[in-house]
Structure formats: structure tokens, C-alpha cells
Design a protein around this motif. Structure first.
Motif, mmCIF file in Angstrom:
data_model
loop_
_atom_site.group_PDB
_atom_site.id
_atom_site.type_symbol
_atom_site.label_atom_id
_atom_site.label_comp_id
_atom_site.label_asym_id
_atom_site.label_seq_id
_atom_site.Cartn_x
_atom_site.Cartn_y
_atom_site.Cartn_z
ATOM 1 N N GLN A 85 -14.684 -10.082 -41.442
ATOM 2 C CA GLN A 85 -15.051 -8.784 -41.992
ATOM 3 C C GLN A 85 -16.372 -8.856 -42.745
ATOM 4 O OE1 GLN A 85 -13.308 -7.025 -45.697
ATOM 5 N NE2 GLN A 85 -12.342 -5.621 -44.265
ATOM 6 N N LYS A 110 -8.861 1.942 -46.975
ATOM 7 C CA LYS A 110 -9.336 1.351 -45.723
ATOM 8 C C LYS A 110 -10.372 2.281 -45.125
ATOM 9 C CE LYS A 110 -8.042 -0.497 -41.216
ATOM 10 N NZ LYS A 110 -6.971 -0.758 -40.237
ATOM 11 N N THR A 130 -12.872 2.945 -42.035
ATOM 12 C CA THR A 130 -13.090 2.605 -40.629
ATOM 13 C C THR A 130 -14.290 3.376 -40.111
ATOM 14 O OG1 THR A 130 -10.701 2.281 -40.320
ATOM 15 C CG2 THR A 130 -12.052 2.470 -38.347
ATOM 16 N N THR A 156 -4.837 10.488 -45.471
ATOM 17 C CA THR A 156 -5.849 10.101 -44.501
ATOM 18 C C THR A 156 -6.869 11.226 -44.372
ATOM 19 O OG1 THR A 156 -4.306 8.720 -43.246
ATOM 20 C CG2 THR A 156 -6.294 9.444 -42.107
ATOM 21 N N SER A 189 -16.728 4.068 -36.787
ATOM 22 C CA SER A 189 -16.835 3.943 -35.335
ATOM 23 C C SER A 189 -17.725 5.057 -34.801
ATOM 24 C CB SER A 189 -15.454 3.995 -34.669
ATOM 25 O OG SER A 189 -14.828 5.247 -34.933
ATOM 26 N N ASP A 221 -8.441 5.886 -45.067
ATOM 27 C CA ASP A 221 -7.001 5.797 -45.293
ATOM 28 C C ASP A 221 -6.782 5.250 -46.700
ATOM 29 O OD1 ASP A 221 -5.823 6.597 -42.731
ATOM 30 O OD2 ASP A 221 -6.810 4.811 -41.947
ATOM 31 N N ASP A 264 -10.966 -2.192 -47.914
ATOM 32 C CA ASP A 264 -10.963 -2.891 -46.632
ATOM 33 C C ASP A 264 -11.826 -2.088 -45.660
ATOM 34 O OD1 ASP A 264 -9.251 -4.832 -47.580
ATOM 35 O OD2 ASP A 264 -7.448 -3.778 -46.914
ATOM 36 N N VAL A 265 -12.725 -2.767 -44.997
ATOM 37 C CA VAL A 265 -13.657 -2.100 -44.088
ATOM 38 C C VAL A 265 -13.463 -2.628 -42.676
ATOM 39 C CG1 VAL A 265 -16.061 -1.501 -43.629
ATOM 40 C CG2 VAL A 265 -15.315 -1.911 -45.987
ATOM 41 N N ASP A 266 -13.304 -1.708 -41.739
ATOM 42 C CA ASP A 266 -13.165 -2.054 -40.326
ATOM 43 C C ASP A 266 -14.301 -1.373 -39.567
ATOM 44 O OD1 ASP A 266 -12.313 -2.944 -37.901
ATOM 45 O OD2 ASP A 266 -10.627 -1.562 -37.718
ATOM 46 N N ILE A 267 -15.160 -2.170 -38.945
ATOM 47 C CA ILE A 267 -16.329 -1.649 -38.259
ATOM 48 C C ILE A 267 -16.186 -1.888 -36.758
ATOM 49 C CG2 ILE A 267 -18.847 -1.786 -38.059
ATOM 50 C CD1 ILE A 267 -18.903 -2.843 -40.907
ATOM 51 N N GLN A 268 -16.478 -0.876 -36.004
ATOM 52 C CA GLN A 268 -16.405 -0.995 -34.545
ATOM 53 C C GLN A 268 -17.326 -2.111 -34.068
ATOM 54 O OE1 GLN A 268 -18.165 2.301 -32.383
ATOM 55 N NE2 GLN A 268 -16.599 2.186 -30.798
#
Length: 252
Positions: free
Chosen positions: A114, A188, A190, A243, A192, A203, A143-147
């Protein structure tokens, strides 16, 4: 605006021009007051220039020092986190609980991946904010979610403006997150890219102050440049979960 940025000595040099100006007015038939006025004016603006450059260097030095201190705090915090994780792994190995140790190692690997994606996001200001978030916020975890393959600097939009928008959205939740009575507040994020827009999913699980006005604050950050969907209604989740899906249109 110029006077606000000028130092007291600079203002004094500027105000001193009233003396040769008065001499020109009083002895307007003589040539020497005009020469004095020109020389005095040149000297005054030279002094002002030197003072402004010195002030600019001092400001740059302060910003550089702030950046160094922020980097040191971030590295120190990350070192503390890694030491805690290694101690946990060591404890499980001492107890011969290999499956538990593997879980911790997988968690460490996930966090390292991450951080690697964050460092390659393409906007240094935003990457620094996200990587150092744990050192500046103690009320929630981010928390980071990257495409995969997403580089924000390659999108057809202003990178600095996009950075300010994302940081502002995160800060809306950050400043409203209250110390949890139990468990942990988690946001979180995200990111994309979909067809025609940048999709930001937020989220959040945890406690929020004045939660009814969160969407209004998020819309202020967007300044009419995006659309917010509530996603799942809080009633369909737990009372503390929500969300929010944000669509930022990208120029063609």
C-alpha cells in the motif's frame, strides 16, 4: 498586498523617500534635489530588494525545516509500527505458532504494498499527506486502496486542485472523527478511474460528530465539480457505518 509582505525596515526605507521628495518640492528650481531623489530612490529600492530576498530565504528555510521534521516524524512512526509487528512475529515464532506469524507477515507485506502504491500516486503533496496520515491523526485509521496502474498526475485535470480536493474530503471525516469508546475508527479510501470520471469511495466505520452534515461539508470541498452518492444507507449497515461514493468528472 505588497505592504503586508514588506518588513518594517523595508517600510522605513520606502517612507524615507518623503525626505528627498520634500527637497524636490521645496527647492524645485535647483537641480541637485532631483539627483538626490533619484539616488535615494535607487538605494531605497535596493535595500527593499535585499530585505525581501532575505525574508524569502527565511521562509523557504522554515518550510524546509518543517518538511524535514515531518519526514522524521513519519519515519519514526513507521519504524515504531514495524518494530511492534516484528515483536509480534517474534512472539509467535517463540510459541511455535507459525500460522499466526505468517498472518502478521502477510499484513506487513500488504501495508508495504500500500505504501508503495501511495508513493507512486503521481502527486507528491497528496502522497506525503496519505503516507504521513498516521503521524498526524490519532482519532481514526486511514486505509487507502488505489486501482492498479492509476497515476493521478496523468489524468486530464489539474493535479494540485485534485490533491486539495482529496485532502479536503479526508479532512472532513478526520476532523469529525471522535475518540472511539470501543474499537477503532477506520476510513477506507478507494480511488479508481472509470469511464469519464474518477471514482472516490469513502467507507467509514466509527463515531462521527455532527454526522448529519457530513455530506454538506463534502459537497463544499467539491465546489460543484463532482457528485456524491450516499451508497448504502446507514440503516442497512450498522449505526456507525456509512459509505459515500464521489464521482469527479474528467475532461475529455
Amino acid at each position: 498586498m505588497m505592504f503586508r509582505k514588506m518588513t518594517l525596515w523595508g517600510l522605513a526605507a520606502l517612507l524615507s523617500l518623503t525626505l528627498p521628495a520634500a527637497a524636490v518640492f521645496i527647492w524645485h528650481r535647483s537641480w541637485w534635489p532631483l539627483i538626490v531623489f533619484v539616488l535615494w530612490t535607487s538605494a531605497a529600492f535596493a535595500v527593499i530588494g535585499v530585505l525581501q530576498r532575505r525574508k524569502h530565504r527565511e521562509q523557504c528555510d522554515r518550510l524546509l525545516m518543517h518538511g524535514h521534521l515531518s519526514a522524521i516524524r513519519t519515519l519514526s512512526h513507521h519504524r515504531h509500527d514495524w518494530m511492534n509487528e516484528l515483536q509480534i512475529v517474534y512472539g509467535y515464532l517463540r510459541l511455535n505458532k507459525l500460522d499466526k506469524a505468517v498472518e502478521v507477515v502477510d499484513r506487513i507485506r500488504g501495508r508495504m504494498e500500500q505504501d508503495s502504491r501511495l508513493s507512486q500516486i503521481g502527486i507528491p503533496e497528496l502522497a506525503a499527506f496519505l503516507l504521513s496520515f498516521r503521524t498526524v491523526c490519532d482519532t481514526m485509521r486511514l486505509d487507502v486502496d488505489i486501482q492498479d496502474g492509476l497515476h493521478l498526475d496523468r489524468l486530464p485535470c489539474e493535479a494540485e486542485e485534485l490533491s486539495r480536493t482529496i485532502i479536503g474530503l479526508v479532512n472532513v471525516i478526520r476532523f469529525r472523527a471522535t475518540l472511539p469508546t470501543g474499537g477503532e475508527n477506520v476510513l477506507k479510501l478507494t480511488l479508481s478511474q472509470t469511464e469519464g470520471d474518477l471514482k472516490i469511495v469513502m467507507d467509514y466505520y466509527g463515531e462521527l460528530a455532527a454526522s448529519d452534515s457530513v455530506v454538506d461539508e463534502l459537497e463544499k470541498c467539491l465546489q460543484g465539480k463532482g457528485q456524491i452518492d450516499q451508497g448504502k444507507e446507514p440503516a442497512e449497515q450498522s449505526e456507525q457505518a456509512r459509505t459515500m461514493v464521489i464521482h469527479l468528472p474528467l475532461p475529455a
